[in-house]
Design an enzyme around this catalytic site. Structure first.
Site, PDB file in Angstrom:
ATOM      1  N   THR A  28       0.862  -1.186   0.000  1.00 46.58           N
ATOM      2  CA  THR A  28       0.000   0.000   0.000  1.00 46.58           C
ATOM      3  C   THR A  28       0.895   1.232   0.000  1.00 46.58           C
ATOM      4  O   THR A  28       1.957   1.219   0.630  1.00 46.58           O
ATOM      5  CB  THR A  28      -0.893  -0.033   1.264  1.00 46.58           C
ATOM      6  N   THR A  31       4.517   4.371  -3.548  1.00 47.51           N
ATOM      7  CA  THR A  31       5.497   3.600  -4.334  1.00 47.51           C
ATOM      8  C   THR A  31       4.809   2.378  -4.939  1.00 47.51           C
ATOM      9  O   THR A  31       5.042   2.026  -6.103  1.00 47.51           O
ATOM     10  CB  THR A  31       6.700   3.196  -3.454  1.00 47.51           C
ATOM     11  N   ASP A  80       6.273  -4.235  -1.585  1.00 45.47           N
ATOM     12  CA  ASP A  80       5.653  -3.182  -0.772  1.00 45.47           C
ATOM     13  C   ASP A  80       6.659  -2.060  -0.537  1.00 45.47           C
ATOM     14  O   ASP A  80       7.874  -2.271  -0.640  1.00 45.47           O
ATOM     15  CB  ASP A  80       5.211  -3.790   0.578  1.00 45.47           C
ATOM     16  N   GLY A  81       6.168  -0.901  -0.181  1.00 43.63           N
ATOM     17  CA  GLY A  81       7.021   0.232   0.181  1.00 43.63           C
ATOM     18  C   GLY A  81       7.412   0.174   1.651  1.00 43.63           C
ATOM     19  O   GLY A  81       7.104  -0.786   2.353  1.00 43.63           O
ATOM     20  N   ASP A  83       8.574   3.117   5.135  1.00 39.03           N
ATOM     21  CA  ASP A  83       8.824   4.496   5.580  1.00 39.03           C
ATOM     22  C   ASP A  83      10.288   4.705   5.939  1.00 39.03           C
ATOM     23  O   ASP A  83      10.828   5.782   5.747  1.00 39.03           O
ATOM     24  CB  ASP A  83       7.946   4.810   6.797  1.00 39.03           C
ATOM     25  N   GLY A  96       0.714   4.572   6.011  1.00 39.51           N
ATOM     26  CA  GLY A  96      -0.597   4.509   5.365  1.00 39.51           C
ATOM     27  C   GLY A  96      -1.615   3.722   6.181  1.00 39.51           C
ATOM     28  O   GLY A  96      -2.750   3.533   5.745  1.00 39.51           O
ATOM     29  N   GLU A 102      -0.190  -5.676   5.820  1.00 41.04           N
ATOM     30  CA  GLU A 102       1.113  -5.728   5.137  1.00 41.04           C
ATOM     31  C   GLU A 102       2.029  -6.753   5.800  1.00 41.04           C
ATOM     32  O   GLU A 102       2.753  -7.482   5.121  1.00 41.04           O
ATOM     33  CB  GLU A 102       1.764  -4.337   5.155  1.00 41.04           C
ATOM     34  N   LYS A 120      14.357   7.090   2.129  1.00 42.39           N
ATOM     35  CA  LYS A 120      13.884   6.145   3.158  1.00 42.39           C
ATOM     36  C   LYS A 120      15.032   5.431   3.876  1.00 42.39           C
ATOM     37  O   LYS A 120      14.808   4.738   4.864  1.00 42.39           O
ATOM     38  CB  LYS A 120      12.956   5.096   2.530  1.00 42.39           C
TER      39      LYS A 120
HETATM   40  C1  5RP Z   1       1.526   1.841   4.245  1.00 42.70           C
HETATM   41  C2  5RP Z   1       2.999   1.618   4.189  1.00 42.70           C
HETATM   42  C3  5RP Z   1       3.710   2.149   3.006  1.00 42.70           C
HETATM   43  O1  5RP Z   1       4.330   1.119   2.327  1.00 42.70           O
HETATM   44  C4  5RP Z   1       4.737   3.138   3.492  1.00 42.70           C
HETATM   45  O2  5RP Z   1       4.078   4.139   4.266  1.00 42.70           O
HETATM   46  C5  5RP Z   1       5.472   3.809   2.318  1.00 42.70           C
HETATM   47  O3  5RP Z   1       4.578   4.595   1.596  1.00 42.70           O
HETATM   48  P1  5RP Z   1       5.012   5.397   0.309  1.00 42.70           P
HETATM   49  O4  5RP Z   1       5.358   4.406  -0.738  1.00 42.70           O
HETATM   50  O5  5RP Z   1       3.798   6.233  -0.026  1.00 42.70           O
HETATM   51  O6  5RP Z   1       6.188   6.272   0.688  1.00 42.70           O
HETATM   52  O7  5RP Z   1       3.611   1.018   5.034  1.00 42.70           O
HETATM   53  O8  5RP Z   1       0.966   1.328   5.423  1.00 42.70           O
END
Ligand code: 5RP
Length: 217
Positions: A28, A31, A80-81, A83, A96, A102, A120
């Site tokens: 989510t 990214t 997945d992305g 932070d 998110g 996740e 990051k």
């Molecule tokens: C959502 C997450 C996202 O993967 C994380 O916040 C990174 O988000 P972005 O790709 O918008 O920087 O953990 O719960």
């Protein structure tokens, strides 16, 4: 290169890992949104599991086949992305609010690939650490988690409240144990290196691959 361009590069690289007939978990965030667009543009016939209603909706809009998690819980790949990513491969996730789903998806795949832009990467993890808690008894859970802040967002799709833990992170393993054993906590956003296969980092015009635990541990 902008952060958005770096995210797009990392996402494009990750999209090449998806092959026909794979079952693939989708994270989510922004990214992951680039990943969905990349996958939508490729003629790959995989089946996807989404970690949030937003991802599910976006994936379908790109023509991807999404199935519920559970029909066959094991996944070949999840992307997945994050932070924050430290040098040992510890992650903080959940800005998110999708951290619980996740983590379930990350724990159910043979290969968990994280895609991030270079901002990051951190020398050591720091607050906030997102945490999902039960609505029942929330005030007493917040008291046990202090210092923390209840996030002013809708409950998760599973009914949990999202909280940001604001204390020191120093030892991620010790904090992860403390959070996991706090009554009322459903899940926390510290992801151990044992969950992570590799991190693809968009840096300028290239993608750096950081192997964390090997692909088939
Ligand atoms: C959502 C997450 C996202 O993967 C994380 O916040 C990174 O988000 P972005 O790709 O918008 O920087 O953990 O719960």
């Amino acid at each position: 290169m902008s952060r958005e361009a770096e995210k797009r590069l990392a996402a494009a690289k990750a999209a090449t890992l998806v092959e026909d007939s794979m079952r693939v978990g989708l994270g989510t965030g922004s990214t992951t949104a680039y990943l969905l667009a990349e996958l939508g543009a490729r003629p790959v016939r995989a089946v996807f599991v989404a970690t949030s209603p937003a991802t599910e909706q976006a994936a379908r809009s790109f023509g991807l086949e999404v199935e519920p998690f559970g029909a066959n819980a094991r996944l070949d790949l999840a992307i997945d992305g994050a932070d924050q990513v430290d040098e040992d491969g510890w992650l903080i996730k959940g800005a998110g609010g999708a951290l619980t789903r996740e983590k379930l998806v990350a724990a159910s795949t043979d290969r968990f690939v994280v895609i991030v832009d270079s901002s990051k990467l951190v020398a050591s993890l720091h607050a906030p650490v997102p945490v999902e808690i039960l609505a029942f008894g929330a005030s007493s859970t917040l008291h046990r988690l202090a210092p923390c802040e209840l996030r002013d967002v809708a409950p998760s799709p599973d009914g949990g409240l999202i909280v940001d833990y604001l204390g020191e992170v120093h030892e991620p393993g010790a904090l992860a144990s403390r959070l996991s054993t706090t009554p009322g906590v459903v899940e926390h956003g510290l992801f151990a290196p044992s969950l992570v296969s590799e991190v693809l980092v968009g840096i300028g015009e290239t993608v750096r691959r950081m192997v964390v635990r090997g692909e088939h541990d």
